[in-house]
Design an enzyme around this catalytic site. Structure first.
Site, PDB file in Angstrom:
ATOM      1  N   GLU A   1     -93.320 -29.293 104.718  1.00 17.27           N
ATOM      2  CA  GLU A   1     -92.984 -30.657 105.146  1.00 17.27           C
ATOM      3  C   GLU A   1     -92.063 -31.281 104.106  1.00 17.27           C
ATOM      4  O   GLU A   1     -92.214 -31.019 102.914  1.00 17.27           O
ATOM      5  CB  GLU A   1     -94.251 -31.515 105.268  1.00 17.27           C
ATOM      6  CG  GLU A   1     -95.266 -30.965 106.244  1.00 17.27           C
ATOM      7  CD  GLU A   1     -96.616 -31.678 106.128  1.00 17.27           C
ATOM      8  OE1 GLU A   1     -96.656 -32.813 105.615  1.00 17.27           O
ATOM      9  OE2 GLU A   1     -97.628 -31.090 106.530  1.00 17.27           O
TER      10      GLU A   1
ATOM     11  N   LYS B   1     -90.766 -33.986 101.572  1.00 19.39           N
ATOM     12  CA  LYS B   1     -91.486 -34.961 100.735  1.00 19.39           C
ATOM     13  C   LYS B   1     -90.672 -36.245 100.705  1.00 19.39           C
ATOM     14  O   LYS B   1     -89.648 -36.333 100.031  1.00 19.39           O
ATOM     15  CB  LYS B   1     -91.679 -34.398  99.325  1.00 19.39           C
ATOM     16  CG  LYS B   1     -92.569 -35.246  98.454  1.00 19.39           C
ATOM     17  CD  LYS B   1     -92.810 -34.555  97.123  1.00 19.39           C
ATOM     18  CE  LYS B   1     -93.786 -35.352  96.282  1.00 19.39           C
ATOM     19  NZ  LYS B   1     -93.280 -36.690  95.932  1.00 19.39           N
TER      20      LYS B   1
ATOM     21  N   ASP C   1     -89.702 -40.073  99.888  1.00 16.05           N
ATOM     22  CA  ASP C   1     -89.878 -40.906  98.701  1.00 16.05           C
ATOM     23  C   ASP C   1     -90.075 -42.352  99.137  1.00 16.05           C
ATOM     24  O   ASP C   1     -89.116 -43.086  99.382  1.00 16.05           O
ATOM     25  CB  ASP C   1     -88.640 -40.769  97.800  1.00 16.05           C
ATOM     26  CG  ASP C   1     -88.949 -41.145  96.364  1.00 16.05           C
ATOM     27  OD1 ASP C   1     -90.135 -41.300  96.051  1.00 16.05           O
ATOM     28  OD2 ASP C   1     -88.007 -41.282  95.570  1.00 16.05           O
TER      29      ASP C   1
ATOM     30  N   TYR D   1     -98.343 -37.761 107.854  1.00 15.65           N
ATOM     31  CA  TYR D   1     -98.391 -36.313 107.624  1.00 15.65           C
ATOM     32  C   TYR D   1     -99.771 -35.747 107.324  1.00 15.65           C
ATOM     33  O   TYR D   1     -99.911 -34.562 107.112  1.00 15.65           O
ATOM     34  CB  TYR D   1     -97.443 -35.912 106.492  1.00 15.65           C
ATOM     35  CG  TYR D   1     -97.588 -36.749 105.233  1.00 15.65           C
ATOM     36  CD1 TYR D   1     -98.728 -36.681 104.438  1.00 15.65           C
ATOM     37  CD2 TYR D   1     -96.578 -37.635 104.856  1.00 15.65           C
ATOM     38  CE1 TYR D   1     -98.863 -37.451 103.291  1.00 15.65           C
ATOM     39  CE2 TYR D   1     -96.708 -38.410 103.712  1.00 15.65           C
ATOM     40  CZ  TYR D   1     -97.856 -38.317 102.929  1.00 15.65           C
ATOM     41  OH  TYR D   1     -97.989 -39.085 101.809  1.00 15.65           O
TER      42      TYR D   1
ATOM     43  N   LYS E   1     -90.196 -29.643  93.910  1.00 15.10           N
ATOM     44  CA  LYS E   1     -89.262 -30.747  93.679  1.00 15.10           C
ATOM     45  C   LYS E   1     -87.821 -30.228  93.642  1.00 15.10           C
ATOM     46  O   LYS E   1     -87.540 -29.224  92.983  1.00 15.10           O
ATOM     47  CB  LYS E   1     -89.589 -31.468  92.360  1.00 15.10           C
ATOM     48  CG  LYS E   1     -91.004 -32.026  92.276  1.00 15.10           C
ATOM     49  CD  LYS E   1     -91.318 -33.038  93.361  1.00 15.10           C
ATOM     50  CE  LYS E   1     -90.705 -34.385  93.120  1.00 15.10           C
ATOM     51  NZ  LYS E   1     -91.454 -35.268  92.255  1.00 15.10           N
TER      52      LYS E   1
ATOM     53  N   CYS F   1     -96.063 -46.805  60.675  1.00 14.78           N
ATOM     54  CA  CYS F   1     -96.237 -47.429  61.997  1.00 14.78           C
ATOM     55  C   CYS F   1     -95.242 -48.589  62.153  1.00 14.78           C
ATOM     56  O   CYS F   1     -95.160 -49.450  61.266  1.00 14.78           O
ATOM     57  CB  CYS F   1     -97.669 -47.937  62.138  1.00 14.78           C
ATOM     58  SG  CYS F   1     -97.945 -48.860  63.669  1.00 14.78           S
TER      59      CYS F   1
ATOM     60  N   CYS G   1     -97.627 -51.992  62.239  1.00 12.55           N
ATOM     61  CA  CYS G   1     -98.504 -52.469  61.153  1.00 12.55           C
ATOM     62  C   CYS G   1     -98.175 -51.833  59.808  1.00 12.55           C
ATOM     63  O   CYS G   1     -98.854 -52.074  58.821  1.00 12.55           O
ATOM     64  CB  CYS G   1     -99.968 -52.240  61.513  1.00 12.55           C
ATOM     65  SG  CYS G   1    -100.420 -50.488  61.578  1.00 12.55           S
TER      66      CYS G   1
ATOM     67  N   CYS H   1    -100.981 -43.484  64.280  1.00 11.69           N
ATOM     68  CA  CYS H   1    -101.261 -44.558  63.343  1.00 11.69           C
ATOM     69  C   CYS H   1    -102.780 -44.636  63.212  1.00 11.69           C
ATOM     70  O   CYS H   1    -103.471 -44.897  64.210  1.00 11.69           O
ATOM     71  CB  CYS H   1    -100.711 -45.888  63.854  1.00 11.69           C
ATOM     72  SG  CYS H   1    -101.329 -47.300  62.915  1.00 11.69           S
TER      73      CYS H   1
ATOM     74  N   CYS I   1    -104.236 -52.428  64.208  1.00 16.30           N
ATOM     75  CA  CYS I   1    -102.869 -52.281  64.731  1.00 16.30           C
ATOM     76  C   CYS I   1    -102.777 -52.997  66.082  1.00 16.30           C
ATOM     77  O   CYS I   1    -103.454 -52.584  67.045  1.00 16.30           O
ATOM     78  CB  CYS I   1    -102.550 -50.796  64.859  1.00 16.30           C
ATOM     79  SG  CYS I   1    -100.868 -50.455  65.384  1.00 16.30           S
TER      80      CYS I   1
END
Length: 664
Positions: free
Chosen positions: A110, A112, A114, A221, A308, A402, A405, A420, A426
């Site tokens: 089938e 696909k 979108d 479907y 895909k 980081c 922080c 971190c 943080c």
């Protein structure tokens, strides 16, 4: 002719003309004649409200206003599909399928589409509910808006089941999308970016009359439900067409993956001739019996695979590399790009994944890079155009501290990401954990969204998710855009979250590597939070399917005094920190240590119920027979290869009745 008879006659005529035009694309009367009949019906219904019908053709014009969309739990979960990108991946999937089922395997191909996934529920031939996919477990009730889509039948014809769900995609055809954008530009408004996002956004418009103006279409479907008396996917598509649904004609039945690839290759070229956006092919095992045998993983059906089409790719300049901090402290490098049009959207940022990826591709600021948008929602950089590199460009030095922080980053052995470690200090980690805690699959706190969480944290009203339960209406009322009713809903939503079951509370805590499935497994094994908190790494590893990484993460979470204090507070606020007595009453350990394989068709109990009974009583269900299998639970039409393998390995063969006696 009496009024009721005339109303019913007009409804039937209009429904048939609507079907001819929007589903078959073969109109038998002019638009003008259709409108005259519709107007006549509207006038009769207004004069005679005693003959009202919520599924009358007159309801297509909309008018109902939905202020907030109710959350509905799907009776049958809406799974996502596994993706493949090559013939080899598809062949590997076919091998896995043939290993788990007996006999000839056919495949339905089938296209696909979108769009926005939707689940429609019909009872006695009438549309009763339309729910968005949401997170697959629950979605939003958008019935009023979906009723305005002309290709969605409000009443069915033929031999339909008493109750069933049918899934599909709400799409916006290219032609309608172009017309909408032309009108917007003429009116001095911004055009919409792409058909998919516009279709999805349309479903959440508050005024259904606005939705009715949009040329949305609905392609179906997948039929699901109990006792639907259909034996295969291909038959279900044909049945759906007969009942009045718009089912694409491009679906085909194939007997091998090489034939599937012929279908894929054909549509990869010809998809541009279609009126809708497509991004691949969905391949499904045709037989529903074989689908049952194959079952599901935690996220996807084993009996379906999405192939895909090759991703779209563009080149653009990488201006700067910045770093984002996730709720677990993981650092994600982000490429900030010169804006580029890709797959219908303007892309300004792309993920760089981790330090290894940057080093492997030798990505540098100022490079011209190739950006791709394939199966992922977030675009990614797949390469560098070295012919355009500045000779003075500098090697990328990955962040050492980081960005939020300034704490020095760590990277655990064997892991790709940097982290971190400032867990409780943080800001993005604090915000992210609370947002995860309130999310749909976790505590699902109504009235509380990401923006409000950010405000609550920045105003220092909360510093962790336990603080939510100390909030009062007067605390939140002064917040920006917070009306009296909103504040009340927020406080009520927080209070209602105390009813959420233990396994979801455990998932909500945001322990690294503890997703929904692992949370359920841990909740079931330990029964309450105290037992889990006391468990050592060795105890956790001893649980089936709990690996070293998860065991370390759980033990590490509870080793923190701050985390234990927060959990204790949640317990004191009345959250569900143990499996409910009702659930416990249905669970035993009598099958502990035993692995079952279920095969065939059963009379008294469905396959899903058998699986649940095994798991509720401490057993494990496997898809294939091995030396670790203790019992083959055999029903009618069981495959001969499974039987032969069970006999060869000396696996115990039991019937449905024998299994039910085991539980007694």
């Amino acid at each position: 002719m009496d009024v009721e008879k005339k109303i019913n006659q007009l409804r039937e005529e209009l429904q048939q003309h609507n079907y001819n035009y929007y589903v078959l694309d073969k109109p038998e009367i002019s638009d003008y004649d259709f409108d005259i009949k519709l107007k006549e019906l509207q006038e009769l219904e207004e004069k005679h409200p005693e003959f009202a019908d919520e599924n009358s053709p007159t309801q297509r014009v909309g008018g109902a206003v939905t202020k907030s969309f109710a959350t509905v739990v799907h009776e049958f979960r809406m799974y996502s599909l596994s993706n493949s990108y090559s013939k080899e991946e598809l062949e590997d999937w076919e091998k896995r399928v043939k290993k788990l089922v007996d006999g000839k395997v056919e495949y339905v191909c089938e296209l696909k589409y979108d769009g926005a996934s939707i689940s429609l529920t019909y009872e006695n031939g009438q549309l009763v509910r339309a729910v968005t996919r949401g997170d697959g477990i629950q979605g939003d009730d958008v019935t009023n808006n979906v009723k305005t889509i002309r290709s969605v039948p409000l009443k069915l014809k033929g031999d339909f089941p008493e109750k069933f769900h049918i899934r599909g995609e709400i799409v916006l055809p290219y032609e309608g999308f172009a017309k909408m954008n032309a009108e917007r530009v003429e009116a001095g408004e911004e055009p919409y970016a792409n058909p998919r996002n516009t279709a999805s956004g349309s479903l959440k418009l508050q005024d259904s009359a606005e939705v009715a103006k949009r040329p949305l279409d609905c392609l179906l479907y997948n039929i699901t439900g109990e006792n639907i008396n259909i034996k295969s996917q291909f038959e279900s598509l044909q049945k759906a067409r007969e009942w009045g649904f718009k089912v694409p004609d491009e679906s085909e039945l194939k007997t091998s993956t090489s034939a599937v690839m012929d279908y894929v290759n054909y549509w990869d070229v010809h998809r541009h001739d279609l009126p809708y956006e497509t991004d691949g092919v969905v391949v499904k095992v045709n037989s529903f019996h074989q689908q049952d045998e194959l079952g599901y993983t935690a996220k996807s059906p084993r009996w379906a695979m999405a192939y895909k089409f090759k991703a779209e790719q563009e080149s653009t300049k990488l201006n700067k590399i910045t770093y984002q901090v996730g709720r677990t402290g993981a650092i994600t490098p982000v490429a900030n790009l010169e804006p580029v049009q890709l797959a219908g959207t303007v892309v300004k940022r792309a993920s760089l994944h981790n330090a290894d990826q940057i080093e492997k591709l030798d990505i540098r600021e100022g490079d011209t890079v190739f950006v791709e948008k394939g199966g992922e929602i977030i675009p990614k950089i797949v390469g560098v155009d070295f012919t355009k590199r500045d000779p003075d460009s500098k090697l990328t030095k990955y962040a050492q501290t980081c960005p939020e922080c300034d704490t020095e980053l760590i990277r655990n052995e064997g892991e790709a990401a940097h982290y971190c470690p400032n867990y409780n200090g943080c800001p993005p980690q604090i915000n992210g954990r609370i947002q995860h805690y309130i999310s749909r699959k976790a505590m699902d706190i109504e009235g509380l969204g990401g923006e409000t969480v950010n405000l609550l944290v920045s105003e220092k009203l909360i510093a962790n998710y336990a603080d939510l339960y100390t909030l009062k209406k007067e605390d939140v009322l002064p917040l920006e855009r917070m009306a009296d009713k909103s504040a009340e809903n927020l406080i009520n939503g927080i209070e209602k979250s105390k009813e959420i079951p233990f396994e979801r509370v455990l998932f909500a805590l945001g322990i690294r590597y503890v997703g929904e499935t692992v949370a359920k497994k841990l909740a079931k094994h330990y029964k309450n939070i105290d037992a889990l908190e006391a468990a050592s790494e060795e105890d956790l590893i001893a649980i089936d399917e709990i690996g070293e990484r998860i065991a370390w993460s759980v033990a590490d979470f509870f080793a923190s005094e701050e985390n234990r204090r927060i959990v204790e507070r949640l317990k004191n606020y009345g959250l569900q920190m143990q499996i409910s007595a009702e659930k416990l009453a249905n669970q035993t350990n009598i099958l502990e240590g035993n692995t079952f394989v279920i095969s065939g068709v059963f009379e008294k109990v469905s396959r899903n119920e058998l699986k649940k009974m095994i798991e509720d009583n401490g057993g494990k269900v496997s898809g294939s027979i091995s030396s670790k299998t203790n019992y083959l639970l055999a029903g009618e039409n069981m495959g001969p290869s499974k039987l032969a393998k069970a006999e060869k390995l000396g696996t115990n063969l039991i019937s449905e009745d024998q299994f039910l006696k085991m539980l007694k």
